[in-house]
Design an enzyme around this catalytic site. Sequence first.
Site, short mmCIF file in Angstrom:
data_model
loop_
_atom_site.label_atom_id
_atom_site.label_comp_id
_atom_site.label_asym_id
_atom_site.label_seq_id
_atom_site.Cartn_x
_atom_site.Cartn_y
_atom_site.Cartn_z
N HIS A 94 -17.45 6.79 28.88
CA HIS A 94 -17.79 7.40 27.59
C HIS A 94 -17.11 8.77 27.51
O HIS A 94 -17.00 9.48 28.51
CB HIS A 94 -19.30 7.53 27.45
CG HIS A 94 -19.72 7.90 26.06
ND1 HIS A 94 -19.65 9.19 25.59
CD2 HIS A 94 -20.17 7.14 25.03
CE1 HIS A 94 -20.05 9.22 24.33
NE2 HIS A 94 -20.38 7.98 23.96
N GLU A 166 -13.65 3.71 21.04
CA GLU A 166 -14.40 4.83 20.48
C GLU A 166 -13.46 6.03 20.30
O GLU A 166 -13.30 6.84 21.23
CB GLU A 166 -15.53 5.25 21.43
CG GLU A 166 -16.63 4.23 21.56
CD GLU A 166 -17.98 4.90 21.81
OE1 GLU A 166 -18.91 4.62 21.05
OE2 GLU A 166 -18.11 5.72 22.73
C1 PEP Z 1 -21.28 7.12 20.99
O1 PEP Z 1 -21.35 8.31 21.35
O2 PEP Z 1 -21.11 6.21 21.81
C2 PEP Z 1 -21.36 6.83 19.56
C3 PEP Z 1 -20.96 5.66 19.13
O3 PEP Z 1 -21.90 7.84 18.81
P1 PEP Z 1 -22.06 7.93 17.21
O4 PEP Z 1 -22.36 6.55 16.69
O5 PEP Z 1 -23.18 8.89 17.00
O6 PEP Z 1 -20.76 8.44 16.70
#
Ligand code: PEP
Length: 264
Positions: A94, A166
């Site tokens: 992450h 992400e």
């Molecule tokens: C995350 O930090 O894995 C995430 C998806 O956060 P958010 O949905 O708040 O952007």
Amino acid sequence: MKRTLIVANWKMHLNTSQASLLLHRLHERIKIHRDIEIVLSPSMLVLQPLSLQIDRRKFRLAAQNAFHKDEGAYTGEVSFTMLQDLVHYVIVGHSDRRYKFGEGLDTVRDKVAAAVRNGIVPILCVGETKNERLQGETMQVLHDQVVSAVSNLTSREIHDIVIAYEPVWALSSGTDYLHHEIPKPGDIAKAVVAIRNDISELYGKKASESVRVLYGGSSSASTARGLMEVEGIDGLLVGGASLNYHEFSGIVDGAYRMRRAEEG
Ligand code: PEP
């Protein structure tokens, strides 16, 4: 067909009683669906009590982190071995861990391998920062993060892993997910193709198709369906919105409706 995977990353929020209350509320709202897998990732401290409360037909648990050595003199750490009976999944790589705790490519690779060695499915997070995006480095960053993270896995082990795209710049601060910039569907689709191409080059087409790829970054009940409809996306990793039971059950609902529409 692969099961849709919706993962709630509660990050460093909710003590034991708050987490228990949120689980209770989600349990009331969320129905069992054979094609949808819902995974809750609370803090390490809350995993054990939640595992006693959870309806396993509806929810599975994930750890947010673990240490890659199985045991030893590592004060303050929890190993994947210790989590074996408690969780199905673990979040690895992450951006909070990469950029706030200095976890580099080697550490992420070791954690992916340790998870698999202990029978826990890694949810490997990859994604570019804003600066990398502006410099046109997104594809190179994804390539480096994916290839190095899976480099110790065998062709049998690769099939089960989950990769979450992400983009770091799209992640919310926890509460601003409704107003945050998110990537265009076409950009997410391109990233997913790049991720699957990397897996395909290393392990073959079949492996690249069986790996589930999620999107994560400021998703909410109102954007979830559109994000899940992006070609190649198998589910969502949800941060801020997963702490709000209306939002999170709305996201799950979007997944139900989508699967029903697909079933015709
Ligand atoms: C995350 O930090 O894995 C995430 C998806 O956060 P958010 O949905 O708040 O952007």
